[in-house]
Structures are given as C-alpha cells and as structure tokens.
Design an enzyme around this catalytic site. Structure first.
Site, short mmCIF file in Angstrom:
data_model
loop_
_atom_site.label_atom_id
_atom_site.label_comp_id
_atom_site.label_asym_id
_atom_site.label_seq_id
_atom_site.Cartn_x
_atom_site.Cartn_y
_atom_site.Cartn_z
N SER B 167 38.16 -10.97 -102.87
CA SER B 167 37.51 -10.44 -101.67
C SER B 167 36.00 -10.30 -101.92
CB SER B 167 38.16 -9.11 -101.29
OG SER B 167 37.83 -8.73 -99.99
N ASP B 333 46.87 -14.30 -95.62
CA ASP B 333 45.58 -13.59 -95.56
C ASP B 333 44.82 -14.05 -94.32
OD1 ASP B 333 43.03 -12.55 -95.96
OD2 ASP B 333 42.88 -13.20 -98.04
N HIS B 366 45.91 -10.10 -97.06
CA HIS B 366 44.76 -10.06 -97.96
C HIS B 366 45.04 -9.20 -99.18
CE1 HIS B 366 40.58 -10.44 -99.05
NE2 HIS B 366 40.41 -9.13 -99.05
N ASP B 367 45.74 -8.10 -98.98
CA ASP B 367 46.03 -7.17 -100.07
C ASP B 367 46.80 -7.80 -101.22
OD1 ASP B 367 44.78 -4.80 -99.75
OD2 ASP B 367 46.55 -3.65 -99.15
#
Lengths: 393, 393
Positions: B167, B333, B366-367
């Site tokens: 990220s 994501d 995304h996590d």
C-alpha cells in the site's frame, strides 16, 4: 382529497426559503387512518406530498407510480422548487418520452420519513408540539409502500398499471409487488436488489456516524436549538457520492486533474478537481436535505431484506405473482451490482413469474439510472409499451 | 547515532500513555543535515524513529528496508508499545520466516509526517515552541524516502539488499527504485500503484473533511487546546476501513448478521455486526493515531504520481534500472486493483527491467497484504531467496 401543506410544516421540513416556493398537493390522513408501521407503532396523523403528471383515464387503468431514491423527491418531471433544477427523471417522464404523460397518469410521492413535505423527522410531533427528531419510529421500505398504497387508494386507483423506480426507489417497487401483488400490473425495479449488502450498510453507517458526530446534530433535536449539522451531513453525502460513481467514471471525468492551478498546492485546500467536486456535492446537499431524514432513509435501506421475511427464500416472496417484471442493472454499478439484480431475476424465475432482465453497458456506475442512457430509455420504452398493449391501453 | 526520544516528544506524539512504554531507537538529524522537502522547504532538525531486527553482516549487504502503510508503524516484527499487539508483519519477518531475521538485517522506520516517534505534525516546531500542526509542510512519499535514505546512510549501509512494503509502503518501495536505483538490489512493491487514483483521492478527501469538520480539530491546533478530534478521525477511519475490505469478505464475515439481538432494533444503535465492527475500528484507531498525521499521510498518498514526474511516461522512471522487481497484487483489492499493479509491471517491462508479477487469488481485499496468505508468503520467500542467491548472500 388534497391540500396545500401548512407554512409551518414547510418551514420545519425545508427551511424558510421553501415558504415562498410553489408547493405540491398533499394528502392528509387523520386519526381515523393511521399508518401502521413495522416498528409496531402507528403514525397518526400523517401526510404525503406528491405530484401527478398526465390524466387518469376513465377506468383508472393507466396510473404509473414512480418511486424516488434516497435523496430524491416527488418532482421527477417538473422543476424542483428547492433546487430550481429540472425533474430528476424528466428525460424519462413527459410527452413522447418512455413514460408518456399524454398516455399515462404518473404519480410520484415523497416517501414517509422524507423531508420534502411528507411526514418525517422534521414534522411536528402532535404529542410534544416539537419536531419528531429521533422520536419518529424507524421507517421501513414496507412502511413507505404502505403509505403509498393509502395515497393511491385515496386517488381512487385500485390497480397501478406500473410501478417504477431506481435504487431505494427500486426497493419500493419490489416491495409493492410483494405487499400488493394484485395491485401492480407491471414492475420496473432498476439498479437495486432484494436486500442491502454488508458493504452498503457499512457505507451508510459511516454517513450516519458523520451526521451524529456533528455537535450541531444535538441528538437529533437541532431544530429546537436553531442549528443544522451541515458539516456532518456534507461528509455523509461526500462518502455516499463516491459510491454512486464508478472508478472508471471518476478516472475519466477527473483523473488526477488539478483544480485552478498548474501544480500541487502543498496544502489541504482542494488541489484536485475530484476534491472540489465532492466538496461542492456536500455543500449543496445540506441546503436541500434534512439530516435526520438522511438517517431514516439510510436505515430504511439497510433494513430492507425481502428474503428475510420469507425464511431466507426470496422466490417465495413472489410465488403466484401475475405482475410482469422488467429488471434493469448497470454494468459498472458497484453499489447494486448486476449480481444483486440478477439474484432477484433468478428468484422471479424460480417463482415462475414473468420477468425480463436488461444489463446496460455503461461506465457511469450507480448514478447511470439518473443519466442520459439511450439504451436504458429504450428498454423502459419497449417494456412499458408492450405491457400497455397487454393491459389494453 | 541513535538516542531515545525525549519524554516531551512522545507525550505530544502519542499521548501520555506512551511515556511509560518502551521506546524505539531514534536517529536525530541536526541543523547540519536538514531534510529537503518537495514543498520547497527544509525540515530541520528532524528525527526518525525506527527498529531493526537481525544482524548487519560484515560487508553490509544483507539489509532489508520494510516500509509501512498509512496507519502502520515501525514495529513490523515486534510488539507495538501502543497497541500491545504483535508486529503487523510478524508472519513474514522473523527467524525462519520469508524475511528471515537470522539471515537478513531488517530495518523499519516510522515515516516522516507520522506520529510514532518520527518528526510529524505533533512534533514541536522549534520556531514556535508549539506543535507544528498544519505548520508542517506537506510531506510527499519522496520526502519519506529521502529521510529513509538518510537513516540508511546513518546506519552505514550503502546499498539495500531489498526494499519491501504494501500500500503506501509499496509507494515508498517504488519511489526508492526511482530516487535511488543504485542503492536497491531488489524491490517488492505490494498491493500498490504508481499513482493514487481519482477514487482513492476521493475517499481520502472524505476522511480529511471528516477530521476537519470536527470542532475539536481546532484548525489543527487541538494539542494547544487540550483537545483531540476523535469523532472526526473515527469517521475517517471507518470510511477508509470499508475500502480495505472486499464486498465478498464483508458479506462472508458479516453479511446482514445482527449484533446481540434476534431482531432489528428499530433505532440507530448498531443493529448489524458490520456496524459494531466499524464503530470499534473507529474508536480504537483514535487511541493510537494522531489526526493531523492522518491528514498528512493521506495527502502524501494523493500526491503520489511517479509518471507525473516523467512527463506522463511511467517507463521512463525506470529506464536503466538494475533492480530486480517482484510486484504482488491481490485479486479482490479494489483500492489498488490488479490493473494498477499491472500498469507498473508493464512500465517495468517497457523499461527492460527485471520484474516478476504475482496476483494472489483471495477474497480479502486490500487488507490481504497484512493477513495470513500462504501463497503470498511463498511468493515473497521464493523471490527473496532467489535474489539472495544472485546477491551472493
């Protein structure tokens, strides 16, 4: 049958500016006609603000009910007295348009819990003489539809030729076909689903928390204190607005384009056009919408789950339905993705209902149902025309 | 070379609770070593809080720099003194793990602009004797990397064996390979892109507006008034958190499950588990993160656009690079979709750089880059091992 809303009502629900604007008809329901709410309480008295377009035919068989979305109003085909803008579906409703007002009698009412003239949290609670605020019971989509059914009856109409709406309006359409299947000849649920997803609840909860975090919200009693939680409501609107657009559309319209500058400002003013755009959306929204109504509308959508009322079997909600359905989704809508729409279609198929389904290819996201989408217009036109023939109109 | 942060510094940046916790090494840079910022100003003096794991080898060729994400810290492989939780990448970094601390010397520093010990908006501005607040110039990803380069040099290391991060951490990795290509042997940008998209800027702007709408924010000077914009920051965190998860993961984990009840509450308390979860995320976040730092971190990400520095030609940023790249994306994501990652890969290919690319199939959004994803771990392990062989480690 209908009357002008009182000045007080309008002052509370729309702000004083509204008092000088033309207002719509209002249907009032007294103590003898309470609205039975899903919350287990009755709302009484209550009123519904609405507009009509076109003329009801002799056998009252040409009525089309238009259901508005979360922040919509009952001015789909005429200029809004609040914003001064043309009706939000004036491309669809009008003479010679897909919903032809020279042929159909179109009704659109402000939902219960709203802030455009129908009874909502900004209305006066007769028990206290003050605005309801959070004292109004939580309203459901079914409650909205129940109120609409009372309005339609009041207008002398037994069966609606069609019910149409997008997003929260689409939820109302589906609820109509479940609550009053015999009173709906044709149904057009658009960009919607039979339930609100976890992600959608999440974004709504963020918006509600933004409103309630604003100290001017005052526990929902802001009118009594002469305040309005504008900042919180603007943030809520900004969050929601991002979900109405697609990533593609944002990239195409705004990308990383800068606002009024050749280079980055190295500060926290709006550097990017997308920032200015969102801030503008937030700021203009608070002028036209009541914060508590926003809480009630989002809650109604979150609570919506037709299958939940039928032991999780969505098809059972539609068993025996004679209504003709036309479901429309938009390919880049990620708030109500095509799969959510298709799940309804599958349930309708399983219930042996008559259903057609159109996915419109567009990059404009959820908002596409309010935009100029010729394929979408053609789909409505085709379905409505063929349903009219079947209905003998 | 390094020293403990002063009690005052920690009190300002983390709250008084931190004063009793173990603290990390801090590298201080005096007036003779200012940090040249992209904003056109120098930051001086400044300091960088960091942690190291493992042992630097004799020829200083085994150093791996780990770059943290927006709300991360420099405790990737050791317990955070603030939250008491294990390091955020303790599944990846440690003895016998993909980044093996018995073999590599791992460095992780808190970014400039952060709130965990490095100079940020909560630090004291020597010119005023008060916290910088918005007086700190806007920090860019390149500024963060410039500061890291000074730290790495201070630690006596010329060339990093690898730089890795996800990220915002992945943005730093990419910036390292552009700013200091000769100092990075291998690079692992994960779940990232070469620019922040319009939609990502939009969500960040919503979060910033939520913080700045909180009256306790006080124009960024809340420390001086003994206040903290907790409500606004919580709303910002809630918004962002939804974007870190996928719709599928939310539906699987929470769906429409109710919280502590058999039925809907017909109110505005948390009815659904997703609501409680988000509220919890918001509430716990404000205890560990500084609101102004949140503004600075999100701004840094929004400003990130490598191609923008190369006349829109991303490939030109990597021309002549000898760094080996391994790019990793996650299929669900939607904050940094695979296409954004792939755009970097295409540019690297166009620049004839050495690059491998892995898309991990997962529904966790995304996590996922912070979660237990065996395929992801295997990809890192494989790439790092092969790069180590090439480096003669």
């Amino acid at each position: 049958m209908s009357a002008e809303p009182s000045r007080e009502q309008l002052d509370y629900s729309l702000g004083s500016r509204e008092a000088n604007e033309p207002s719509s008809p209002v249907a009032r329901f007294g103590p003898d006609e309470p609205l039975h709410l899903d919350a287990g309480r009755d709302l009484s008295p209550f009123q519904i603000a609405y507009n009509t377009y076109g003329t009801l035919n002799a056998d009252k068989s040409n009525a089309i009910l238009v259901c508005h979305a979360l922040t919509g109003d009952h001015y789909p085909a005429s200029r809004s007295p609040v914003t001064g803008k043309p009706g939000w579906w004036s491309s669809i409703i009008g003479e010679g348009k897909p919903i032809d007002t020279s042929k159909y009698f179109v009704i659109c009412s402000n939902v219960i819990g709203g802030c455009m003239g129908s009874t909502g949290p900004a209305s006066i609670d007769p028990a206290t003489g003050k605005p309801y605020g959070l004292g109004l019971p939580v309203i459901t989509i079914r409650d909205m539809v129940r109120a609409q059914a009372m309005l339609v009856k009041r207008l002398g109409i037994d069966t609606l030729f069609a019910v149409i709406g997008g997003s929260m309006g689409g939820m109302q359409v589906l609820q109509w076909t479940v609550s009053y299947p015999e009173r709906v000849f044709a149904a057009l649920p658009i960009a919607t689903g039979a339930r609100h997803s976890s992600q959608n609840i999440a974004f709504h909860e963020v918006g509600r928390q933004a409103v309630m975090a604003d100290p001017d919200w005052q526990g929902g009693r802001y009118f009594e204190f002469g305040k309005r939680p504008h900042k919180g409501l603007a943030v809520a609107r900004m969050t929601a607005h991002v979900t109405y657009l697609s990533e593609m559309a944002l990239q195409r319209k705004f990308g990383r384009n800068l606002q009024d500058r050749d280079q980055l400002g190295f500060g926290f003013d709006a550097d990017f056009q997308i920032e200015s755009y969102l801030r503008h959306q937030g700021m203009t929204f608070v002028d036209r919408f009541d914060a508590n109504s926003y809480l009630y509308m989002t809650r109604a959508m979150d609570y919506f789950d037709i299958a939940g009322d039928y032991d999780g079997r969505l098809a059972n909600a539609f068993r025996g339905s004679k209504t003709r359905f036309c479901m429309v989704s938009f390919s880049s809508d990620w708030l109500f993705p095509t799969e959510e729409n298709r799940a309804v279609v599958h349930a309708l198929n399983a219930a042996a209902a008559s259903v057609s389904f159109v996915e419109i290819d567009t990059d404009r996201g959820h908002d596409a149902f309010l935009l100029d989408e010729p394929e979408f217009f053609a789909a409505i036109d085709g379905f409505v025309s063929s349903a009219a023939t079947a209905r003998g109109l």
